[in-house]
Design an enzyme around this catalytic site. Structure first.
Site, mmCIF file in Angstrom:
data_model
loop_
_atom_site.group_PDB
_atom_site.id
_atom_site.type_symbol
_atom_site.label_atom_id
_atom_site.label_comp_id
_atom_site.label_asym_id
_atom_site.label_seq_id
_atom_site.Cartn_x
_atom_site.Cartn_y
_atom_site.Cartn_z
ATOM 1 N N ASP A 89 45.315 41.578 44.045
ATOM 2 C CA ASP A 89 45.275 42.002 45.465
ATOM 3 C C ASP A 89 45.407 43.509 45.701
ATOM 4 O O ASP A 89 46.157 43.953 46.593
ATOM 5 C CB ASP A 89 46.372 41.266 46.260
ATOM 6 C CG ASP A 89 46.180 39.759 46.265
ATOM 7 O OD1 ASP A 89 45.261 39.274 45.580
ATOM 8 O OD2 ASP A 89 46.945 39.069 46.951
ATOM 9 N N HIS B 269 41.143 35.666 53.645
ATOM 10 C CA HIS B 269 41.537 34.633 54.619
ATOM 11 C C HIS B 269 40.555 34.490 55.782
ATOM 12 O O HIS B 269 39.991 35.484 56.234
ATOM 13 C CB HIS B 269 42.897 34.992 55.222
ATOM 14 C CG HIS B 269 44.019 35.073 54.240
ATOM 15 N ND1 HIS B 269 44.439 33.984 53.493
ATOM 16 C CD2 HIS B 269 44.836 36.108 53.878
ATOM 17 C CE1 HIS B 269 45.457 34.355 52.724
ATOM 18 N NE2 HIS B 269 45.714 35.636 52.930
ATOM 19 N N HIS C 85 46.002 39.828 57.924
ATOM 20 C CA HIS C 85 45.623 40.783 56.872
ATOM 21 C C HIS C 85 44.539 40.165 56.001
ATOM 22 O O HIS C 85 44.409 38.939 55.926
ATOM 23 C CB HIS C 85 46.841 41.130 56.004
ATOM 24 C CG HIS C 85 47.382 39.934 55.267
ATOM 25 N ND1 HIS C 85 48.247 39.036 55.846
ATOM 26 C CD2 HIS C 85 47.146 39.462 54.014
ATOM 27 C CE1 HIS C 85 48.533 38.076 54.981
ATOM 28 N NE2 HIS C 85 47.865 38.300 53.866
ATOM 29 N N LYS D 93 41.018 34.042 47.084
ATOM 30 C CA LYS D 93 42.075 33.041 47.308
ATOM 31 C C LYS D 93 42.549 33.083 48.758
ATOM 32 O O LYS D 93 42.354 34.082 49.450
ATOM 33 C CB LYS D 93 43.238 33.271 46.339
ATOM 34 C CG LYS D 93 43.880 34.635 46.486
ATOM 35 C CD LYS D 93 44.873 34.879 45.376
ATOM 36 C CE LYS D 93 45.569 36.199 45.525
ATOM 37 N NZ LYS D 93 46.321 36.376 46.765
ATOM 38 N N CYS E 84 52.329 37.486 45.481
ATOM 39 C CA CYS E 84 51.147 37.057 44.731
ATOM 40 C C CYS E 84 51.237 37.372 43.243
ATOM 41 O O CYS E 84 50.711 36.615 42.421
ATOM 42 C CB CYS E 84 49.897 37.661 45.360
ATOM 43 S SG CYS E 84 49.602 36.954 47.002
HETATM 44 C C1 VGL Z 1 50.804 38.795 49.594
HETATM 45 C C2 VGL Z 1 52.267 38.438 51.303
HETATM 46 C C3 VGL Z 1 51.302 37.787 52.016
HETATM 47 C C4 VGL Z 1 50.566 39.380 48.243
HETATM 48 C C5 VGL Z 1 49.826 38.138 50.294
HETATM 49 O O1 VGL Z 1 49.424 39.752 47.934
HETATM 50 O O2 VGL Z 1 51.536 39.454 47.458
HETATM 51 N N1 VGL Z 1 52.022 38.933 50.100
HETATM 52 N N2 VGL Z 1 50.095 37.646 51.509
#
Ligand code: VGL
Length: 183
Positions: A11, A51, A64, A89, A130
């Site tokens: 990410d 998302h 986000h 994902k 994540c």
């Molecule tokens: C993540 C919080 C919400 C991450 C993703 O990438 O760790 N953290 N969504």
């Protein structure tokens, strides 16, 4: 068959970097370290939070990484040329998609097996969500997992969350290393 190591970049997206919708403190600071790591691995995978706008995930988190938005793009300084696989994902409405092993565009375990990957090295964002979920799933799937501690950053909703996450990963069998030891 020769055993292979792979890098998983979790990410490394605009929304998790300063200025983004769910900015991880100093999230952008790890980009140069990751770009160096990329040159050390024969197999490179990178996950993206991806998302739908009405995801249930947004009941807990600010909106986000909505699919096909700038916030969901990789950080502009990430060297994406050598990335062999992008894992998407959290792509369904009811799907949080914390772990790269929950990617819906590919069977990640199968992809790694067909490349003889035994050792998975993990870096990226965020340590306490994540990155942690991906490392724990990787251990469960039977990989040797290495967390590159200077190439991760955490959300730390509560102070100490990242430290606790690292110790949870360690206790599950993840080896904690520094990028300087690779190569
Ligand atoms: C993540 C919080 C919400 C991450 C993703 O990438 O760790 N953290 N969504």
């Amino acid at each position: 068959m020769k055993k292979t190591k792979a890098l998983l970049i979790v990410d490394m997206q605009n929304d998790f970097c300063p200025g983004g919708a769910l900015a991880v403190p100093e999230g952008d600071k790890i980009v140069p370290i990751i770009n160096k790591l990329i040159t050390e691995f024969p197999v490179i995978s990178a996950s993206k939070d991806w998302h739908p706008p009405d995801s249930v995930h947004f009941q807990k988190w600010p909106v986000h990484c909505v699919a096909d938005t700038t916030g969901a793009d990789f950080h502009s300084e990430l060297d994406t040329n050598s990335i062999d696989l992008v894992l998407l994902k959290g792509t369904f409405n009811k799907d949080n998609g914390y772990s790269a092993f929950e990617a819906t565009n590919i069977d990640f375990v199968h992809w790694l097996h067909t490349r003889n990957v035994t050792d998975l090295f993990v870096c990226g964002l965020a340590t306490d969500y994540c990155v942690k979920a991906s490392c724990l799933d990787a251990v469960r799937e039977g990989f040797h997992v290495f967390l590159i501690e200077n190439a991760i950053r955490g959300v730390d909703l509560q102070s100490g969350d990242s430290e606790k996450a690292i110790s949870d990963m360690y206790n599950a069998g993840v080896k904690i290393i520094d990028s300087e030891g690779i190569g």
